[in-house]
Motif scaffolding. Structure first.
Motif, PDB file in Angstrom:
ATOM      1  N   SER A 186       0.860  -1.178   0.000  1.00  0.00           N
ATOM      2  CA  SER A 186       0.000   0.000   0.000  1.00  0.00           C
ATOM      3  C   SER A 186       0.895   1.226   0.000  1.00  0.00           C
ATOM      4  O   SER A 186       1.920   1.257   0.686  1.00  0.00           O
ATOM      5  CB  SER A 186      -0.899   0.032   1.234  1.00  0.00           C
TER       6      SER A 186
ATOM      7  N   TRP B 134       0.739   5.305   0.651  1.00  0.00           N
ATOM      8  CA  TRP B 134      -0.048   6.402   1.192  1.00  0.00           C
ATOM      9  C   TRP B 134       0.706   7.707   0.986  1.00  0.00           C
ATOM     10  O   TRP B 134       1.772   7.910   1.562  1.00  0.00           O
ATOM     11  CB  TRP B 134      -0.284   6.229   2.691  1.00  0.00           C
TER      12      TRP B 134
ATOM     13  N   TRP C 295      -6.781   4.321  13.769  1.00  0.00           N
ATOM     14  CA  TRP C 295      -7.047   3.294  12.756  1.00  0.00           C
ATOM     15  C   TRP C 295      -8.052   2.327  13.348  1.00  0.00           C
ATOM     16  O   TRP C 295      -7.707   1.429  14.102  1.00  0.00           O
ATOM     17  CB  TRP C 295      -5.755   2.589  12.405  1.00  0.00           C
TER      18      TRP C 295
ATOM     19  N   TRP D  40       7.025  -0.694   7.226  1.00  0.00           N
ATOM     20  CA  TRP D  40       6.715   0.671   6.812  1.00  0.00           C
ATOM     21  C   TRP D  40       8.011   1.295   6.326  1.00  0.00           C
ATOM     22  O   TRP D  40       9.048   1.157   6.981  1.00  0.00           O
ATOM     23  CB  TRP D  40       6.211   1.512   7.973  1.00  0.00           C
TER      24      TRP D  40
ATOM     25  N   TYR E 267       3.718   0.581   2.712  1.00  0.00           N
ATOM     26  CA  TYR E 267       3.513  -0.561   3.597  1.00  0.00           C
ATOM     27  C   TYR E 267       3.639  -1.828   2.773  1.00  0.00           C
ATOM     28  O   TYR E 267       2.919  -2.018   1.791  1.00  0.00           O
ATOM     29  CB  TYR E 267       2.120  -0.503   4.232  1.00  0.00           C
TER      30      TYR E 267
ATOM     31  N   HIS F 189      -8.633  -6.447   3.008  1.00  0.00           N
ATOM     32  CA  HIS F 189      -7.353  -5.817   3.313  1.00  0.00           C
ATOM     33  C   HIS F 189      -7.273  -4.435   2.671  1.00  0.00           C
ATOM     34  O   HIS F 189      -6.834  -3.470   3.301  1.00  0.00           O
ATOM     35  CB  HIS F 189      -6.195  -6.700   2.839  1.00  0.00           C
ATOM     36  N   TRP F 190      -7.702  -4.316   1.436  1.00  0.00           N
ATOM     37  CA  TRP F 190      -7.674  -3.028   0.735  1.00  0.00           C
ATOM     38  C   TRP F 190      -8.509  -1.997   1.493  1.00  0.00           C
ATOM     39  O   TRP F 190      -8.077  -0.857   1.681  1.00  0.00           O
ATOM     40  CB  TRP F 190      -8.184  -3.202  -0.695  1.00  0.00           C
TER      41      TRP F 190
ATOM     42  N   MET G 266      -6.701  -0.884   4.656  1.00  0.00           N
ATOM     43  CA  MET G 266      -5.595   0.028   4.390  1.00  0.00           C
ATOM     44  C   MET G 266      -6.107   1.407   3.971  1.00  0.00           C
ATOM     45  O   MET G 266      -5.536   2.432   4.367  1.00  0.00           O
ATOM     46  CB  MET G 266      -4.664  -0.560   3.322  1.00  0.00           C
ATOM     47  N   ARG G 267      -7.180   1.460   3.209  1.00  0.00           N
ATOM     48  CA  ARG G 267      -7.756   2.755   2.832  1.00  0.00           C
ATOM     49  C   ARG G 267      -8.214   3.515   4.082  1.00  0.00           C
ATOM     50  O   ARG G 267      -7.958   4.709   4.231  1.00  0.00           O
ATOM     51  CB  ARG G 267      -8.927   2.550   1.867  1.00  0.00           C
TER      52      ARG G 267
ATOM     53  N   ARG H 120      -5.168   4.898   6.029  1.00  0.00           N
ATOM     54  CA  ARG H 120      -4.624   6.138   5.470  1.00  0.00           C
ATOM     55  C   ARG H 120      -5.486   7.330   5.874  1.00  0.00           C
ATOM     56  O   ARG H 120      -4.981   8.366   6.292  1.00  0.00           O
ATOM     57  CB  ARG H 120      -4.522   6.073   3.955  1.00  0.00           C
TER      58      ARG H 120
END
Length: 148
Positions: free
Chosen positions: A10, A12, A35, A91, A104, A130-131, A134-135, A138
């Protein structure tokens, strides 16, 4: 193909300096504040903690994360993961024209029995889950950085 093996990346972009992003990412015990999918992080010692995550799908993943690299100058934080997932996560925070790029990378094998049994038919859903996580991460990090 090993259907329980995953590689994620990912990227960001964040309109703040890399040092500010790194300073937040190096404190995983505070991730649940910004998060929402990181449900809790319990520190075991200076380099190890137990993490519980849950995204859109109705299952939790719990794993131990042990820090293996902390390099503020290079902008790198890396951990070895064991438990419901085995592997590593990293990271890498660098300068970008707009501020920072937080990259990431994660390579894991899923051990959770239910997810292993559903590996083939569930894979597209697990990837989407997972997507989405992660969105949201961010977005949460950006809001946190802007509030500080």
């Amino acid at each position: 193909m090993d259907w329980t093996h995953y590689r994620f990346r990912s990227l960001w972009t964040l309109p703040v300096p890399p040092a500010a992003v790194y300073a937040v990412l190096e404190r995983p015990e505070e991730y649940p504040r910004w998060w929402r999918q990181v449900r809790d992080v319990t520190r075991l010692d200076d380099t190890t903690g137990v993490v519980r995550i849950r995204s859109l799908l109705p299952y939790d993943l719990t794993f131990t994360a042990r820090e293996v690299r902390r390099d503020p100058e290079a902008g790198v934080l890396e951990a070895v993961l064991s438990g419901d997932v085995d592997g590593w996560a990293r990271w890498t925070v660098t300068a970008a024209a707009s501020g920072s790029l937080a990259r990431y990378d994660q390579v894991v094998d899923v051990n959770k029995p239910l997810l292993s049994r559903l590996a083939v038919p569930g894979r597209p859903f697990f990837l989407a889950n997972h997507w989405l996580m992660m969105r949201a991460g961010r977005r949460g990090l950006l809001a946190h950085l802007q509030a500080v």
